[in-house]
Design a protein around this motif. Sequence first.
Motif, PDB file in Angstrom:
ATOM      1  N   MET A   5     102.128   9.151  58.006  1.00 28.84           N
ATOM      2  CA  MET A   5     103.441   9.075  57.365  1.00 28.84           C
ATOM      3  C   MET A   5     103.937   7.637  57.525  1.00 28.84           C
ATOM      4  N   SER A   6     104.490   7.098  56.484  1.00 30.65           N
ATOM      5  CA  SER A   6     104.964   5.724  56.543  1.00 30.65           C
ATOM      6  C   SER A   6     106.260   5.654  57.358  1.00 30.65           C
ATOM      7  N   GLY A   7     106.509   4.492  57.922  1.00 32.29           N
ATOM      8  CA  GLY A   7     107.750   4.303  58.682  1.00 32.29           C
ATOM      9  C   GLY A   7     108.979   4.255  57.787  1.00 32.29           C
ATOM     10  N   TRP A   8     108.785   4.221  56.459  1.00 38.85           N
ATOM     11  CA  TRP A   8     109.936   4.146  55.533  1.00 38.85           C
ATOM     12  C   TRP A   8     110.475   5.534  55.179  1.00 38.85           C
ATOM     13  N   ASN A   9     109.895   6.583  55.766  1.00 42.42           N
ATOM     14  CA  ASN A   9     110.407   7.936  55.493  1.00 42.42           C
ATOM     15  C   ASN A   9     111.722   8.163  56.225  1.00 42.42           C
ATOM     16  N   PRO A  10     112.564   9.121  55.849  1.00 40.96           N
ATOM     17  CA  PRO A  10     112.535   9.802  54.536  1.00 40.96           C
ATOM     18  C   PRO A  10     113.115   8.885  53.464  1.00 40.96           C
ATOM     19  N   PRO A  11     112.810   9.181  52.191  1.00 43.04           N
ATOM     20  CA  PRO A  11     113.314   8.297  51.125  1.00 43.04           C
ATOM     21  C   PRO A  11     114.843   8.259  51.125  1.00 43.04           C
ATOM     22  N   PRO A  12     115.457   7.068  50.931  1.00 42.95           N
ATOM     23  CA  PRO A  12     116.925   7.017  50.867  1.00 42.95           C
ATOM     24  C   PRO A  12     117.436   7.748  49.628  1.00 42.95           C
ATOM     25  N   GLY A  13     118.756   8.009  49.601  1.00 41.78           N
ATOM     26  CA  GLY A  13     119.328   8.858  48.545  1.00 41.78           C
ATOM     27  C   GLY A  13     118.993   8.421  47.143  1.00 41.78           C
ATOM     28  N   ASN A  14     119.135   7.091  46.866  1.00 46.38           N
ATOM     29  CA  ASN A  14     118.902   6.677  45.470  1.00 46.38           C
ATOM     30  C   ASN A  14     117.450   6.861  45.057  1.00 46.38           C
ATOM     31  N   VAL A  72      98.254   4.067  54.181  1.00 43.82           N
ATOM     32  CA  VAL A  72      96.797   4.275  54.257  1.00 43.82           C
ATOM     33  C   VAL A  72      96.085   2.952  54.528  1.00 43.82           C
ATOM     34  N   ILE A  73      95.108   2.980  55.451  1.00 48.11           N
ATOM     35  CA  ILE A  73      94.173   1.845  55.568  1.00 48.11           C
ATOM     36  C   ILE A  73      92.812   2.385  55.166  1.00 48.11           C
ATOM     37  N   THR A  74      92.232   1.853  54.109  1.00 48.03           N
ATOM     38  CA  THR A  74      90.953   2.387  53.617  1.00 48.03           C
ATOM     39  C   THR A  74      89.816   1.869  54.484  1.00 48.03           C
ATOM     40  N   SER A 121     105.608  -1.523  48.882  1.00 46.29           N
ATOM     41  CA  SER A 121     106.089  -1.732  50.249  1.00 46.29           C
ATOM     42  C   SER A 121     104.972  -2.292  51.123  1.00 46.29           C
ATOM     43  N   THR A 122     105.360  -3.063  52.159  1.00 51.65           N
ATOM     44  CA  THR A 122     104.397  -3.484  53.176  1.00 51.65           C
ATOM     45  C   THR A 122     104.922  -2.947  54.504  1.00 51.65           C
ATOM     46  N   ALA A 123     104.245  -3.316  55.595  1.00 54.59           N
ATOM     47  CA  ALA A 123     104.657  -2.801  56.901  1.00 54.59           C
ATOM     48  C   ALA A 123     106.088  -3.235  57.242  1.00 54.59           C
ATOM     49  N   TYR A 124     106.503  -4.443  56.757  1.00 53.81           N
ATOM     50  CA  TYR A 124     107.822  -4.938  57.172  1.00 53.81           C
ATOM     51  C   TYR A 124     108.813  -5.060  56.020  1.00 53.81           C
ATOM     52  N   HIS A 125     108.368  -4.721  54.800  1.00 52.42           N
ATOM     53  CA  HIS A 125     109.240  -4.965  53.646  1.00 52.42           C
ATOM     54  C   HIS A 125     109.218  -3.734  52.741  1.00 52.42           C
ATOM     55  N   PHE A 126     110.426  -3.148  52.466  1.00 52.91           N
ATOM     56  CA  PHE A 126     110.494  -1.918  51.669  1.00 52.91           C
ATOM     57  C   PHE A 126     110.693  -2.275  50.203  1.00 52.91           C
ATOM     58  N   CYS A 164      96.108   9.509  63.501  1.00 56.54           N
ATOM     59  CA  CYS A 164      97.572   9.611  63.443  1.00 56.54           C
ATOM     60  C   CYS A 164      98.018  11.009  63.033  1.00 56.54           C
ATOM     61  N   VAL A 165      97.228  11.648  62.153  1.00 61.33           N
ATOM     62  CA  VAL A 165      97.619  12.983  61.677  1.00 61.33           C
ATOM     63  C   VAL A 165      97.610  13.968  62.843  1.00 61.33           C
ATOM     64  N   ARG A 166      96.534  13.870  63.686  1.00 56.30           N
ATOM     65  CA  ARG A 166      96.444  14.775  64.831  1.00 56.30           C
ATOM     66  C   ARG A 166      97.625  14.554  65.775  1.00 56.30           C
ATOM     67  N   ALA A 167      97.960  13.272  66.000  1.00 53.66           N
ATOM     68  CA  ALA A 167      99.057  12.960  66.917  1.00 53.66           C
ATOM     69  C   ALA A 167     100.367  13.530  66.383  1.00 53.66           C
ATOM     70  N   GLU A 168     100.569  13.355  65.067  1.00 55.48           N
ATOM     71  CA  GLU A 168     101.819  13.868  64.488  1.00 55.48           C
ATOM     72  C   GLU A 168     101.878  15.385  64.584  1.00 55.48           C
ATOM     73  N   ASP A 169     100.712  16.004  64.293  1.00 52.80           N
ATOM     74  CA  ASP A 169     100.617  17.458  64.333  1.00 52.80           C
ATOM     75  C   ASP A 169     101.069  18.016  65.670  1.00 52.80           C
ATOM     76  N   ALA A 170     100.641  17.318  66.739  1.00 51.87           N
ATOM     77  CA  ALA A 170     100.923  17.827  68.081  1.00 51.87           C
ATOM     78  C   ALA A 170     102.414  17.800  68.371  1.00 51.87           C
ATOM     79  N   TYR A 171     103.139  16.847  67.754  1.00 51.79           N
ATOM     80  CA  TYR A 171     104.545  16.709  68.154  1.00 51.79           C
ATOM     81  C   TYR A 171     105.553  17.145  67.107  1.00 51.79           C
ATOM     82  N   THR A 172     105.171  17.144  65.810  1.00 47.19           N
ATOM     83  CA  THR A 172     106.190  17.483  64.815  1.00 47.19           C
ATOM     84  C   THR A 172     106.620  18.927  64.966  1.00 47.19           C
TER      85      THR A 172
END
Length: 1133
Positions: A42-51, A63-65, A85-90, A155-163
């Motif tokens: 999941m990207s750090g830009w979640n959740p999408p803002p209202g607009n 994703v990193i291929t 978007s990039t890691a630091y710029h939305f 990352c998916v496994r890690a998220e799964d364990a805590y979400t």
Amino acid sequence: MDPIDCTPPEYILPGSRERPLCPLQPQNRDWKPLQCLKVLTMSGWNPPPGNRRMHGDLMYLFVITAEDRQVSITASTRGFYLNQSTAYHFNPKPASPRFLSHSLVELLNQISPTFKKNFAALQKKRVQRHPFERIATPFQVYSWTAPQAEHAMDCVRAEDAYTSRLGYEEHIPGQTRDWNEELQTTRELPRKNLPERLLRERAIFKVHSDFTAAATRGAMAVIDGNVMAINPSEETKMQMFIWNNIFFSLGFDVRDHYKDFGGDVAAYVAPTNDLNGVRTYNAVDVEGLYTLGTVVVDYRGYRVTAQSIIPGILERDQEQSVIYGSIDFGKTVVSHPRYLELLERTSRPLKILRHRVLNDRDEEVELCSSVECKGIIGNDGRHYILDLLRTFPPDLNFLPVPGEALPEECTRAGFPRAHRHKLCCLRQELVDAFVEHRYLLFMKLAALQLMQQKASKVESPTSLENGDAPSSESKPEDPPAPEAGGEAEGSNASGLAKVKELAETIASDDGTADPRSREVIRNACKAVGSISSTAFDVRFNPDIFSPGVRFPESCQEEVRDQKQLLKDAAAFLLSCQIPGLVKDFTDHTVLPMDGATLAEVMRQRGINMRYLGKVLDLVMRSPARDQLDHIYKIGIGELITRSAKHIFKTYLQGVELSGLSAAISHFLNCFLSSYPNPVAHLPADELISKKRNRRRRNRPPGAADNTAWAIMTPQELWKNICQEAKNYFDFSLECETVDQAVETYGLQKITLLREISLKTGIQILLKEYSFDSRHKPAFTEEDVLNIFPVVKHVNPKASDAFHFFQSGQAKVQQGFLKEGCELINEALNLFNNVYGAMHVEICACLRLLARLHYIMGDYAEALSNQQKAVLMSERVMGIEHPNTIQEYMHLALYCFASSQLSTALSLLYRARYLTLLVFGEDHPEMALLDNNIGLVLHGVMEYDLSLRFLENALAVSTKYHGPKSLKVALSHHLVARVYESKAEFRSALQHEKEGYTIYKTQLGEDHEKTKESSEYLKCLTQQAVALQRTMNEIYRNGSSANIPPLKFTAPSMASVLEQLNVINGILFIPLSQKDLENLKAEVARRQQLQEASRNRDKAEEPMATEPEPVGASEDAATQPPAAKDPSSPSLQG
């Protein structure tokens, strides 16, 4: 025939001493997991803002291929596309090209060629695997070994364990399940016809397996400290927890509740007794009576009970809510008419007596269960019963009562012995067996008295002579002794029929029975301790000898009778059940291979594990001691590992989480390693703060400290094990170290490791351990991979499917293979309907189906069914469970019949390896395995190898079946055939002569086996003479000799298969029409005799358990062309 490589690995050959562990889970070294992507998260830009939500953005992925390209993906209502978007710029605008796709896979295929290639390969590979390798099992099965796994970043496994947040607290409204409501609602579903019952059973099974999984996770979270207690201010032992609508309590004696029963020890066994009670009441399944969902979890040395919550119980005091039973073990007792009515319906199947007790105000209160059984009406209006720990009567052998003497059988065996707690109960199987035994006695007594009456009327001495003897000696179900002639047989059968008729007449009470007949029944009832004087009805009062329970004066006589009945039951266990078990061991009708199968066999006969020492004593004193060697070894191993488990439990309670792997590896070193002084590795000092260290130095020795476990030594542990074996099992072990134990009792360290790991939930690394090294300990802390919960729960049954299965078995045993096959297929469908695809009972069904198809000549179908059975057994029982070993052997036979020789050999080698690991070489089952291997090797002309296995089989058979048994004769014959193929006629003749002698003495001259053997001897002699002539010719004339070609026959596949069928207990008997008629008549006669006992059950019990399938006891000689399966105990159900 194509040459195939038949050489087994060195460790599989007979006589090999090494027992490697790695082949248990063969690893494919070249296999590399296919990597499709490096990161998908999941990207750090979640959740999408209202607009952006108003533009249809649902979420963003990062994703990193595999080619190291980093992309941001928008998941929107129109599909997936790349954004900027990039890691630091939305920047949510679409990139160019944006690759808009309907599915994520399609999008990734376009941006990464590696993903496209590998993902396709991965899917193809997954589809090729058998569905049974992928389907989840209803209850988790843990393996005690595991290979070293790479821990890759995911990352998916890690998220799964805590979400899900399920690992911790759970107060998310709307997400928890109301377990109690689900469990009880499924029980209330209608059950009038088959479709309704199937739906109901499927719902019960599904909810139950979900509840067990949730309770297990909850119990682990509780012990690991991830759940807040509902009474956090109290000390740890007293705390209780609620998580996910399940109530958890620890197995300690809270508030001195069990003070009179043995304190913490009693509190530890109470949950399992309670679970047995829940299991029994669930099985009786009375409408309107509800039990709690109950799961008992042993984890890290603690016992946790998980229960569903009665609606409203937490809002009110227990004193107010209990309207039936007692909360203080019998001081205050209350009753309730609705509960009495509901429990009365369970009293007949459970053999519980309705009785009266006195409460603290000396008032009589009527109960139909033990006093501890509490009745609470929940806020949902349902009638719940809980605390069923004394459902069954107490076991007087382990409950010394001042002033009460036990029968002589018990005192002779050294009973009563004080146990650690006073909650020892008889098992339900024992109660049932005892009542059955009493019923046979009742029928005999009544028949005997009727005969005597009849004789005195007619006053003809002959009928008395003939009628009397057999009826008093023979059991009603057996045909009477033949010496007394046909007349006696008739009179005995008619005597029993009369008793039956008479009992029914008197029970219906229509006044037609004459007074003398009433007298007969009354006397018989009195003699067997029946509570009714007009019909057979034996029941137990579970409150007898219960501390603190008092009975009214008016019931003193009934109480005295009940005490006597309990003493008789305790004596019955020692004088009938245990000797019966040892007899079955001697006859090899049951063949346990490890501790679990031994425990199962004991429990089926109602013998608790605390009698293990007594069983071993009897085995040691048995005249056939050598033939029971395997039982003795399994028993001693079980005794040692159970004693070690008791010590391990308290040992682990003193270990904090950070020292767990060090503590477990230290314990295993003390238990199994020959290294004389293993040192425990305490958690590294850098984790312990300096300040605490200073304080610790000044602390007096012996003050509470979490490292007390580190000072254990092997000498001390083994001394404690011997002490525990003496105190708990009353058995004296003669060993002070593990090496002495191995030496004295012929045990294997690898087997002990497997047993202790399975019992305590330890999982260790799959590698070779040097147990016998005296220079370094066998285990390091890196070798302990995990510790699992050991879970006990109720197994809901598919009753209709089981009835179909039993009827199918009965049909097969009567020789109606087609009908049997149809019934078993029907059972399989119903089992699948209730349990889903994976279950132990489905496994038994598939095995029987495979066997039937094999007998009917459909090898392909047999192979397909058996392959499913193997896969399923590996998944639901474990890869090295004795059942799985059996399945491998059956599969090997069907592979050989289908000409897959190398597969058959691989399977047999695998089965032999597993048997060596689980038990060792010296087991009756090994003879069968080696005969199979030897025969297949003979078939592929590997004569020397074949001889090694066949001669080992001969040695094992001779030891376990005695040198004069028919099995040994067959073994001699198989060895002779291989020698013949090698043209070593002298050895061949020697073995065949041995076989012939056995056949002649056991079966007589005229038996076809003896004749076959004698023919074969002639044939061998002729070949030997021909060979000798040729040799003489060569000596005389040198190289110019005229030598006739010698006929050496390689065995045909058909002849090898025929021998394989014989040793695996599949007999094809050519039957003439006349034989068939006789057989049918015999089956019909046996059915009539069995009806006698069955009708009684039906008359008595509206919910009687199913009787044994008809003809189960028929011996192979009268069998139709089917199916004695000596190697499969679980086939009988």
